[in-house]
Motif scaffolding. Structure first.
Motif, mmCIF file in Angstrom:
data_model
loop_
_atom_site.group_PDB
_atom_site.id
_atom_site.type_symbol
_atom_site.label_atom_id
_atom_site.label_comp_id
_atom_site.label_asym_id
_atom_site.label_seq_id
_atom_site.Cartn_x
_atom_site.Cartn_y
_atom_site.Cartn_z
ATOM 1 N N GLU A 1 46.370 37.775 38.170
ATOM 2 C CA GLU A 1 46.182 38.342 36.832
ATOM 3 C C GLU A 1 46.082 39.861 36.897
ATOM 4 O O GLU A 1 45.431 40.417 37.777
ATOM 5 N N TYR A 2 46.723 40.499 35.930
ATOM 6 C CA TYR A 2 46.762 41.959 35.854
ATOM 7 C C TYR A 2 46.334 42.427 34.478
ATOM 8 O O TYR A 2 46.621 41.778 33.474
ATOM 9 N N ARG A 3 45.676 43.578 34.443
ATOM 10 C CA ARG A 3 45.393 44.270 33.191
ATOM 11 C C ARG A 3 46.566 45.208 32.966
ATOM 12 O O ARG A 3 46.869 46.055 33.800
ATOM 13 N N ARG A 4 47.244 45.056 31.832
ATOM 14 C CA ARG A 4 48.428 45.868 31.528
ATOM 15 C C ARG A 4 48.111 46.848 30.415
ATOM 16 O O ARG A 4 47.655 46.461 29.343
ATOM 17 N N THR A 5 48.318 48.119 30.687
ATOM 18 C CA THR A 5 48.210 49.162 29.676
ATOM 19 C C THR A 5 49.523 49.937 29.690
ATOM 20 O O THR A 5 50.381 49.702 30.539
ATOM 21 N N VAL B 1 43.454 42.343 38.583
ATOM 22 C CA VAL B 1 42.061 42.020 38.255
ATOM 23 C C VAL B 1 41.597 40.702 38.888
ATOM 24 O O VAL B 1 40.408 40.512 39.091
ATOM 25 N N LYS B 2 42.534 39.785 39.182
ATOM 26 C CA LYS B 2 42.142 38.519 39.790
ATOM 27 C C LYS B 2 43.286 37.979 40.644
ATOM 28 O O LYS B 2 44.414 37.881 40.196
ATOM 29 N N ARG B 3 42.946 37.634 41.871
ATOM 30 C CA ARG B 3 43.933 37.053 42.794
ATOM 31 C C ARG B 3 44.189 35.578 42.419
ATOM 32 O O ARG B 3 43.391 34.979 41.691
ATOM 33 N N PRO B 4 45.277 34.987 42.927
ATOM 34 C CA PRO B 4 45.591 33.595 42.586
ATOM 35 C C PRO B 4 44.484 32.596 42.936
ATOM 36 O O PRO B 4 44.324 31.589 42.249
ATOM 37 N N ASP B 5 43.685 32.892 43.956
ATOM 38 C CA ASP B 5 42.599 31.972 44.329
ATOM 39 C C ASP B 5 41.358 32.151 43.452
ATOM 40 O O ASP B 5 40.339 31.501 43.654
ATOM 41 N N GLY B 6 41.441 33.049 42.466
ATOM 42 C CA GLY B 6 40.348 33.253 41.509
ATOM 43 C C GLY B 6 39.385 34.360 41.891
ATOM 44 O O GLY B 6 38.486 34.679 41.112
ATOM 45 N N THR B 7 39.542 34.953 43.071
ATOM 46 C CA THR B 7 38.627 36.022 43.465
ATOM 47 C C THR B 7 38.976 37.311 42.720
ATOM 48 O O THR B 7 40.141 37.656 42.595
ATOM 49 N N PRO B 8 37.959 37.991 42.204
ATOM 50 C CA PRO B 8 38.227 39.254 41.513
ATOM 51 C C PRO B 8 38.644 40.338 42.506
ATOM 52 O O PRO B 8 38.277 40.302 43.673
ATOM 53 N N GLU B 9 39.403 41.274 42.022
ATOM 54 C CA GLU B 9 39.853 42.391 42.860
ATOM 55 C C GLU B 9 38.795 43.459 42.920
ATOM 56 O O GLU B 9 38.057 43.722 42.056
#
Length: 77
Positions: free
Chosen positions: A29-33, A69-77
């Motif tokens: 998951e990514y935060r896109r601006t 913001v979040k890796r595929p395994d659910g861990t936050p970046e």
């Protein structure tokens, strides 16, 4: 009539809209601006996890910025 700088309203300010996007390949998951430029840009953004292309743009003044913001395994970046 001149308005002192500290009292002037800066109505030309454009708020950044933030969206959350997922890599279609790995699910990160990514935060896109978007950043606005005066000169058009061409480029692409790749997933930091798997390298897949998140988005491409051609001669655009609104350039997307992606922050993991979040890796595929659910861990936050």
């Amino acid at each position: 009539m001149r308005v002192p700088l500290e009292e002037a309203r800066f109505e030309a300010h454009i708020r950044r809209m933030t969206t959350i996007v997922r890599c279609t390949n790995c699910g990160a998951e990514y935060r896109r601006t978007e950043e606005k430029f005066l000169v058009p840009h061409t480029g692409h953004a790749n997933c930091k996890v798997c390298g897949d292309t998140l988005e491409s743009w051609l001669e655009n003044t609104h350039v997307p910025i992606f922050e993991l913001v979040k890796r595929p395994d659910g861990t936050p970046e």
